[in-house]
Design a protein around this motif. Structure first.
Motif, mmCIF file in Angstrom:
data_model
loop_
_atom_site.group_PDB
_atom_site.id
_atom_site.type_symbol
_atom_site.label_atom_id
_atom_site.label_comp_id
_atom_site.label_asym_id
_atom_site.label_seq_id
_atom_site.Cartn_x
_atom_site.Cartn_y
_atom_site.Cartn_z
ATOM 1 N N ARG A 186 0.857 -1.191 0.000
ATOM 2 C CA ARG A 186 0.000 0.000 0.000
ATOM 3 C C ARG A 186 0.891 1.238 0.000
ATOM 4 O O ARG A 186 1.866 1.303 0.739
ATOM 5 C CB ARG A 186 -0.908 0.013 1.227
ATOM 6 N N LYS A 187 0.558 2.208 -0.866
ATOM 7 C CA LYS A 187 1.305 3.465 -0.897
ATOM 8 C C LYS A 187 0.335 4.628 -0.853
ATOM 9 O O LYS A 187 -0.669 4.653 -1.570
ATOM 10 C CB LYS A 187 2.168 3.554 -2.172
ATOM 11 N N GLU A 188 0.624 5.597 0.009
ATOM 12 C CA GLU A 188 -0.232 6.772 0.166
ATOM 13 C C GLU A 188 0.520 8.037 -0.229
ATOM 14 O O GLU A 188 1.741 8.114 -0.096
ATOM 15 C CB GLU A 188 -0.693 6.909 1.622
ATOM 16 N N GLU A 227 -3.246 0.005 -3.344
ATOM 17 C CA GLU A 227 -3.207 -0.878 -2.173
ATOM 18 C C GLU A 227 -3.499 -2.304 -2.614
ATOM 19 O O GLU A 227 -4.019 -2.544 -3.713
ATOM 20 C CB GLU A 227 -4.221 -0.422 -1.124
ATOM 21 N N GLU A 256 3.586 2.156 2.870
ATOM 22 C CA GLU A 256 2.872 2.251 4.147
ATOM 23 C C GLU A 256 2.527 0.871 4.713
ATOM 24 O O GLU A 256 2.498 0.664 5.911
ATOM 25 C CB GLU A 256 1.575 3.065 3.981
ATOM 26 N N GLU A 257 2.236 -0.067 3.815
ATOM 27 C CA GLU A 257 1.892 -1.426 4.246
ATOM 28 C C GLU A 257 2.502 -2.422 3.274
ATOM 29 O O GLU A 257 2.891 -2.068 2.161
ATOM 30 C CB GLU A 257 0.362 -1.627 4.266
#
Length: 613
Positions: free
Chosen positions: A12-14, A22, A58-59
């Motif tokens: 996941r990238k924000e 994600e 992020e994840e």
């Protein structure tokens, strides 16, 4: 067993707290050539940067089956020191040898500058020189120079700072460095940008036969078709893998869409039938219940309809739970190019044109070209052959050093420059449209929405847009220019594949004349009906056919210089005839007779030239 080189799980990238993508999971194994595919702005380069360890996700997790030194990267935003030359950059691919060579050069200079030989420096020089020989440093130097030559990089450029090179030269320098190193995994971000056809074909063959693994991003569909073994489609909700290249991907996507649509229609029909059954059983139950009164037997019989009603309701609930949804269509560019009505045939002619560099090296000499309504002329040739210069002459942006450019009085030219520097960076998108006479806010917002600028995007300043967004703004200008001759220099360079295909459809349906310079071979195949071939040191040649015919080696139809000259004369005569035919009646009968005689002579001359052709 095939070795896994990259394994990503639930990435996941924000950006600014909003998910860019994600649930991204995939594997890349040894020997594959994988295209990372998706629309502009979806996060392809961001994903590559994360895989390279240049930014954090992020994840999720990424595991690697290969050490970092076995990776090779072609990077559009390469950051190196200002002083580093082309030769130094390529040589630095072997870091240990580069460090040894740097130290040797420092010690050599130090020993030259000192009058008395420093014993320690001499000893160190000897040790490092021995290490350099053992690692075959001179063999590496020879290999580096060979790779630079293989990429057609002139030795005069080798001592130039890398950062002063053009985009195409930078790409070739990076490719030369990768060619010399031959790392086990290549990561290439837009490797075909700014490359001419010759270098592109070399790159295709190199990638296709590369002994290692390749992960790349590209919008060049021909390159993808000739190199990819798999397509990894990135979306905000994850990614999906498709075997094969772009054609296979498109076919599979079309099949999926048809299958999904069939399931959706079947499901909707089943839903309608269940709703009708539920309505019918409900009515039967109510009627039977009223009719039964206090009769226990009839009341019991009516309850059978209730059971059937509940069964149908349960079926409907299951159907809704497992409901097939049609995918939400992504926004697409909506563009239809129109031109001013034009009754004549010849739009513009170049006659005996000469165009030269500052050192008087001729790009074009005694060059003739005529452009008619309906022409779709693609200009092909290596970088530096004069393609963009020719387009500037046609568009009137530049003037020839000799010869004449003749333009029909009603010819309106729409020019698209690849630099996009004709756009006002200070203007907002909305303001740039509101400047047009009679344009309202509602109309402007609707048009901007068609060009993929929705809602608050209309208040963006043009200077803050990405190159792909600026391309769409440039097409907006063409949209309102209503030109009958479009002159397009790399119109699709920064567009994603879906938007390129919308542009191709608009250009294919455009009723006026087109002149196009592009490295996008799909665009030439879809649009061009005539080719102009420019090469260094050779006379320009015309090919009166499609790009597909040309690449199929049907090249015997390339026009001779004499045929090219006759075609140019024919276009000038037709332009003169069209001008005379539109002339108003003259004052005296004698003048009218002279006009008619001139028209007859022009028609005879045109007929003679057509017979020769």
């Amino acid at each position: 067993m095939t070795k896994t080189l990259i394994k990503a799980k639930n990435i996941r990238k924000e950006w600014n707290g909003i998910a860019l993508f994600e649930g991204v999971s995939f594997e890349i194994t040894e020997g594959e050539r994988v295209l990372l595919f998706g629309r502009n702005g979806i996060g392809k380069t961001t994903l590559l940067q994360g895989l390279l360890g240049r930014l954090a996700f992020e994840e999720g997790s990424v595991s690697y089956g290969l050490p970092a030194e076995e990776w090779g990267v072609l990077d559009q935003q390469l950051e190196i020191s200002v002083e580093m030359t082309v030769l130094e950059y390529v040589f630095s691919g072997w870091k240990e040898l580069a460090a040894l060579k740097c130290r040797l050069e420092t010690l050599g200079k130090q020993l030259q500058d000192t009058e008395g030989a420093d014993a320690e420096a001499v000893a160190e020089y000897g040790e490092i020189y021995e290490s350099y020989l053992q690692l075959d440093g001179y063999g590496w130097e020879a290999k580096v120079e060979k790779c630079l030559r293989q990429l057609k990089l002139d030795p005069a450029l080798w001592s130039q700072p890398y950062r002063l090179l053009s985009g195409g030269q930078k790409t070739r320098v990076q490719l030369a460095a990768l060619l010399a190193r031959q790392p086990q995994l290549l990561v290439l971000d837009e490797p075909t940008n700014h490359l001419d056809n010759e270098t592109m074909e070399w790159l295709e063959e190199w990638v296709r036969s590369y002994p290692g693994t390749v992960l790349y991003v590209s919008h060049d569909r021909t390159f993808i078709d000739r190199t990819a073994t798999a397509v990894l489609e990135l979306t905000p909700q994850g990614c999906r893998r498709y075997p094969g290249a772009y054609r296979e991907y498109r076919e599979q996507k079309a099949l999926e869409a048809r299958t999904l649509e069939g399931k959706y229609k079947k499901q909707e029909q089943e839903k309608e039938q269940l709703l009708e059954s539920i309505r019918r059983y409900a009515e039967w139950f109510q009627q039977a219940h009223r009719a039964a009164g206090q009769n226990d037997f009839l009341r019991s019989k009516s309850k059978k309809n209730v059971s059937r009603l509940h069964a149908k309701e349960a079926s409907l609930a299951r159907l809704e739970k497992n409901r097939v949804e049609l995918p939400k269509a992504a926004p697409k560019l909506s563009m239809k190019l129109e031109s001013e009505a034009f009754q004549g045939d010849a739009l513009l002619s170049l006659h005996n044109i000469r165009c030269a560099y500052g050192d008087n090296t001729a790009l074009l000499e005694d060059f003739n070209l005529s452009l008619r309504r309906g022409d779709r002329l693609a200009v092909l040739g290596p970088n530096g052959a004069g393609k963009s210069t020719l387009l500037k002459l046609i568009a009137g942006v530049a003037q020839p050093s000799g010869g004449e450019v003749t333009q029909h009085p009603r010819t309106q030219i729409g020019y698209f420059a690849q630099e996009l520097d004709h756009l006002n960076p200070e203007s907002t998108l909305l303001d740039s449209l509101l400047e047009l006479p009679g344009m309202t806010q509602t109309e402007a917002r609707t048009i901007l929405g068609c060009f993929l600028f929705p809602r608050e995007d209309v208040f963006k300043h043009i200077g803050d847009l990405s190159m792909g967004e600026k391309c769409r703004v440039a097409f907006l200008r063409l949209y309102f220019g209503r030109g009958n001759l479009l002159v397009l220099d790399e119109p699709t360079n920064y567009l994603d594949i879906d938007t390129r295909e919308r542009v191709e459809e608009a250009l294919a349906a455009y009723p006026g004349g087109l002149v196009i310079v592009s490295h996008d071979r799909y665009l030439h195949t879809k649009v061009a009906n005539r080719l102009l071939l420019l090469e260094h040191g050779r006379r320009p040649q015309f090919f009166p056919g499609t790009y597909e015919e040309y690449t199929a080696k049907e090249r015997g139809r390339v026009l001779t210089p004499e045929e090219q000259t006759r075609e140019g004369e024919l276009q000038l005569l037709e332009m003169s005839l069209a001008r005379l035919m539109r002339s108003d009646a003259l004052e005296t009968e004698e003048e009218n007779r002279e006009l008619m005689a001139e028209i007859v002579e022009l028609r005879k001359a045109i007929g003679s030239l057509l017979e020769e052709n």
